[in-house]
Write a protein that holds these residues in place. Structure first.
Motif, PDB file in Angstrom:
ATOM      1  N   ILE A 156       0.858  -1.198   0.000  1.00  0.00           N
ATOM      2  CA  ILE A 156       0.000   0.000   0.000  1.00  0.00           C
ATOM      3  C   ILE A 156       0.887   1.238   0.000  1.00  0.00           C
ATOM      4  O   ILE A 156       2.070   1.161   0.359  1.00  0.00           O
ATOM      5  CB  ILE A 156      -0.977  -0.038   1.215  1.00  0.00           C
ATOM      6  CG1 ILE A 156      -2.159   0.929   1.012  1.00  0.00           C
ATOM      7  CG2 ILE A 156      -0.264   0.233   2.530  1.00  0.00           C
ATOM      8  CD1 ILE A 156      -3.345   0.670   1.941  1.00  0.00           C
ATOM      9  N   ARG A 273       7.548   6.511  -0.813  1.00  0.00           N
ATOM     10  CA  ARG A 273       7.039   7.132  -2.054  1.00  0.00           C
ATOM     11  C   ARG A 273       8.136   7.371  -3.073  1.00  0.00           C
ATOM     12  O   ARG A 273       7.875   7.887  -4.152  1.00  0.00           O
ATOM     13  CB  ARG A 273       6.302   8.423  -1.716  1.00  0.00           C
ATOM     14  CG  ARG A 273       7.089   9.400  -0.856  1.00  0.00           C
ATOM     15  CD  ARG A 273       6.169  10.471  -0.284  1.00  0.00           C
ATOM     16  NE  ARG A 273       6.824  11.370   0.648  1.00  0.00           N
ATOM     17  CZ  ARG A 273       6.972  11.144   1.956  1.00  0.00           C
ATOM     18  NH1 ARG A 273       6.520  10.029   2.487  1.00  0.00           N
ATOM     19  NH2 ARG A 273       7.575  12.028   2.728  1.00  0.00           N
ATOM     20  N   GLU A 358       2.248  13.644   0.290  1.00  0.00           N
ATOM     21  CA  GLU A 358       2.824  13.078   1.506  1.00  0.00           C
ATOM     22  C   GLU A 358       4.164  13.759   1.806  1.00  0.00           C
ATOM     23  O   GLU A 358       4.567  13.878   2.959  1.00  0.00           O
ATOM     24  CB  GLU A 358       3.011  11.556   1.361  1.00  0.00           C
ATOM     25  CG  GLU A 358       3.137  10.838   2.685  1.00  0.00           C
ATOM     26  CD  GLU A 358       2.982   9.326   2.583  1.00  0.00           C
ATOM     27  OE1 GLU A 358       1.880   8.795   2.842  1.00  0.00           O
ATOM     28  OE2 GLU A 358       3.974   8.654   2.226  1.00  0.00           O
TER      29      GLU A 358
HETATM   30  O1  F6P Z   1       1.047   6.026   4.317  1.00  0.00           O
HETATM   31  C1  F6P Z   1       2.151   5.956   5.144  1.00  0.00           C
HETATM   32  C2  F6P Z   1       3.182   5.030   4.627  1.00  0.00           C
HETATM   33  O2  F6P Z   1       4.161   4.917   5.602  1.00  0.00           O
HETATM   34  C3  F6P Z   1       3.786   5.463   3.290  1.00  0.00           C
HETATM   35  O3  F6P Z   1       4.746   6.419   3.415  1.00  0.00           O
HETATM   36  C4  F6P Z   1       4.277   4.172   2.765  1.00  0.00           C
HETATM   37  O4  F6P Z   1       4.547   4.261   1.397  1.00  0.00           O
HETATM   38  C5  F6P Z   1       3.111   3.281   3.103  1.00  0.00           C
HETATM   39  O5  F6P Z   1       2.662   3.731   4.373  1.00  0.00           O
HETATM   40  C6  F6P Z   1       3.408   1.811   3.144  1.00  0.00           C
HETATM   41  O6  F6P Z   1       4.384   1.513   4.104  1.00  0.00           O
HETATM   42  P1  F6P Z   1       5.133   0.139   4.093  1.00  0.00           P
HETATM   43  O7  F6P Z   1       5.877   0.011   2.809  1.00  0.00           O
HETATM   44  O8  F6P Z   1       6.045   0.176   5.271  1.00  0.00           O
HETATM   45  O9  F6P Z   1       4.115  -0.961   4.222  1.00  0.00           O
END
Ligand code: F6P
Length: 549
Positions: A156, A273, A358
């Motif tokens: 996600i 991101r 973000e």
């Molecule tokens: O939405 C917050 C966030 O930390 C994003 O910056 C990141 O891309 C996403 O959640 C997913 O995080 P992870 O790759 O640690 O599952």
């Protein structure tokens, strides 16, 4: 904590305010072009395969010079160099910001705390390459010996939007005999729709999570494992052949039950991101093949080098970032539209939303003081021709100033039939027409000259002066996609640097996550959750009642 004072008190800032008030109180693009027709050639910057035309902006040479002075005064290039050097410019998380190292050539040296990280980057790329080749060739088989035909990426945010966007963008380069799906939403429907017509014996799940703690991803991955095991007779050993992980967190990956040999690593200096050119791009690499993936990295690198070396007045990310500041901070624009004239870029703006919003959706400066200036805009948009029949009305004749980027390509995608290729000119005619209409509008005199009845004239007049940039490239190749993404990455960087905010943290998403965990027992068990506000408590009660009906 007192307000952050520096930026708006700088002489370079007040000079821009004065310029806006005195020199360009009511900027008119017709007048600006009449006074300076040469701007059509002069306000164009080339980077790699991209031709970026910013002539249709509410600026003059003086505006651009003043904006450059602001960039110099806020030391944008100083921060840029610190980023490329691997300094810990993400101060609130005490981390380096080195997505640029992900596309550095094998012989480059980029040090973090005295260690050259480039060999590690290439070791992971090589591991990804070997794995992608095995899956693509059919050498990597599932638990029952069947060839892998389906790849489902579960992630996600940055662990979804990048690979999903790039897969869509580069579809003509993908292996069409395979199926690729991207699951992100914790709504069970997402996973259900993604796997309902797939054979588990032929399906590979890629669990993409930097932290490997993100509840949506871990929940979906757990359900995917159940689906797989129930389809393959319940033998836990199947997981090793059907699950791989992309993460910085080996411990959590192992705890989930994925062999860390099947983990593709990246590092805390890669923001989510900014990560789809890291191991997070594995699904994309399987889809387009390692060579195309490396072409994409080369494209990123072209723009990295440009951002690093081009002089300020010809530096594309700098110019685009400063134009955004001109509108957000000196014209009170609230949003920025990104309008690709390419069906394959249908997810590009959604990807940019995370990248930009973000990163720069912040209201305190690097020192933690409230800022007194606008920061990141609302980024929005969908492919242009569809937008024309939906929301362009508001851009053309509404009351808001919405700067826009129009993105298009000279050549249609190679695999189209001749008849469909012929539609490309019509597509691009729309792009050019919109750029023109937004900028120059249609005056009341022009409307009257068409014999329109007087009472209709105001309704049919377009005031124009809607600033827009046209980004044109020959073709949407892997390299060009890399160039486009890097262009926006660095544009966002420039704006954050001027605004003196930390563009690399995202504390703003934490509160919702914490509260969701707290509220969940109230939904599942009816537990009394202390501290629920009266409105939310009533909603939870209504939800539970409705569920029982
Ligand atoms: O939405 C917050 C966030 O930390 C994003 O910056 C990141 O891309 C996403 O959640 C997913 O995080 P992870 O790759 O640690 O599952």
């Amino acid at each position: 904590m007192s307000d952050s004072p520096e930026l708006t008190r700088r002489p370079e800032w007040t000079a821009l305010e004065d310029h806006r008030r005195d020199a360009l109180p009511q900027p008119d693009l017709r007048d600006l072009f009449a006074a300076d027709p040469g701007r059509a050639e002069r306000y164009v910057v080339h980077v790699g395969d991209l031709r970026i035309d910013y002539s249709k902006h509410l600026v003059t040479d003086e505006t651009l010079a003043l904006l450059q002075e602001l960039a110099a005064a806020t030391d944008v290039f100083g921060l840029r160099d610190a980023m490329f050097r691997g300094e810990r410019i993400n101060t609130t998380e005490n981390r380096a910001v080195l997505h640029t190292a992900l596309r550095a050539p094998r012989d480059a040296v980029v040090e973090v705390d005295g260690e050259n990280v480039v060999p590690r980057v290439h070791a992971v790329l090589d591991k990804m390459t070997a794995f992608a080749d095995r899956v693509r060739s059919g050498e990597w088989t599932g638990h029952t010996g069947k060839r892998i035909r389906n790849v489902v990426n579960i992630g996600i945010g940055g662990s979804d939007l990048g690979p999903a966007m790039a897969y869509e963008a580069l579809r003509p380069f993908t292996d069409r005999s395979m199926t690729f799906r991207f699951v992100s939403n914790v709504d069970g429907c997402d996973l259900h729709e993604a796997v309902r017509d797939l054979d588990p014996a032929e399906t590979l799940f890629i669990v993409a999570s930097k932290t490997f703690t993100t509840i949506e991803t871990i929940t979906n991955a757990t359900s995917a494992r159940s689906w797989l095991l129930s389809g393959l007779g319940g033998d836990d050993a199947a997981v090793a052949k059907h699950f791989v992980a992309l993460s910085t967190n080996a411990e959590k990956v192992a705890a989930f039950g994925i062999d860390t040999d099947n983990m593709f690593e990246f590092w805390d200096w890669v923001g989510g991101r900014y990560s789809y050119d890291s191991a997070i791009g594995l699904s994309l690499m399987i889809a387009i093949g390692p060579d195309r993936f490396r072409e994409m990295l080369d494209g990123f690198r072209i723009v990295d080098e440009h951002f690093r070396n081009a002089p300020a007045e010809a530096n594309a990310p700098l110019i685009m970032g400063l134009l955004g500041i001109w509108y957000g901070n000196f014209h009170d624009a609230q949003s920025h539209a990104v309008l690709p004239y390419s069906h394959y870029l249908s997810k590009f703006t959604a990807y940019l939303q995370q990248l930009d919003m973000e990163s720069n959706g912040k209201s305190v400066d690097r020192q933690g003081r409230p800022v007194r200036w606008q920061t990141g805009p609302v980024v929005w948009g969908t492919p242009g021709t569809n937008g024309q029949h939906a929301y362009y009305q508001l851009i053309h004749q509404g009351t808001k100033l919405i700067p826009a980027d129009l993105i298009g390509f000279a050549r249609p995608v190679a695999e189209l039939s001749d008849e469909l290729k012929a539609q490309h000119d019509l597509l691009m005619a729309n792009l050019f027409a919109q750029g023109q209409a937004l900028a120059f509008g249609k005056t009341a005199e022009e409307v009257r000259a068409e014999g329109v009845p007087e009472e209709q004239v105001p309704h049919r007049t377009f005031k124009g002066n809607h600033p827009n940039t046209t980004i044109l490239a020959t073709e949407l190749t892997p390299s060009v996609l890399g160039q486009l993404v890097a262009l926006y990455e660095h544009k966002v960087f420039v704006q954050g640097a001027v605004w003196n905010i930390d563009s690399f943290d995202q504390w703003g998403v934490e509160l919702g996550k914490v509260l969701a965990k707290r509220v969940e027992p109230a939904l599942t068990e009816g537990a009394d959750v202390p501290g629920l506000d009266p409105s939310t408590a009533a909603l939870v009660a209504a939800y539970r009642n409705l569920r029982e009906v």
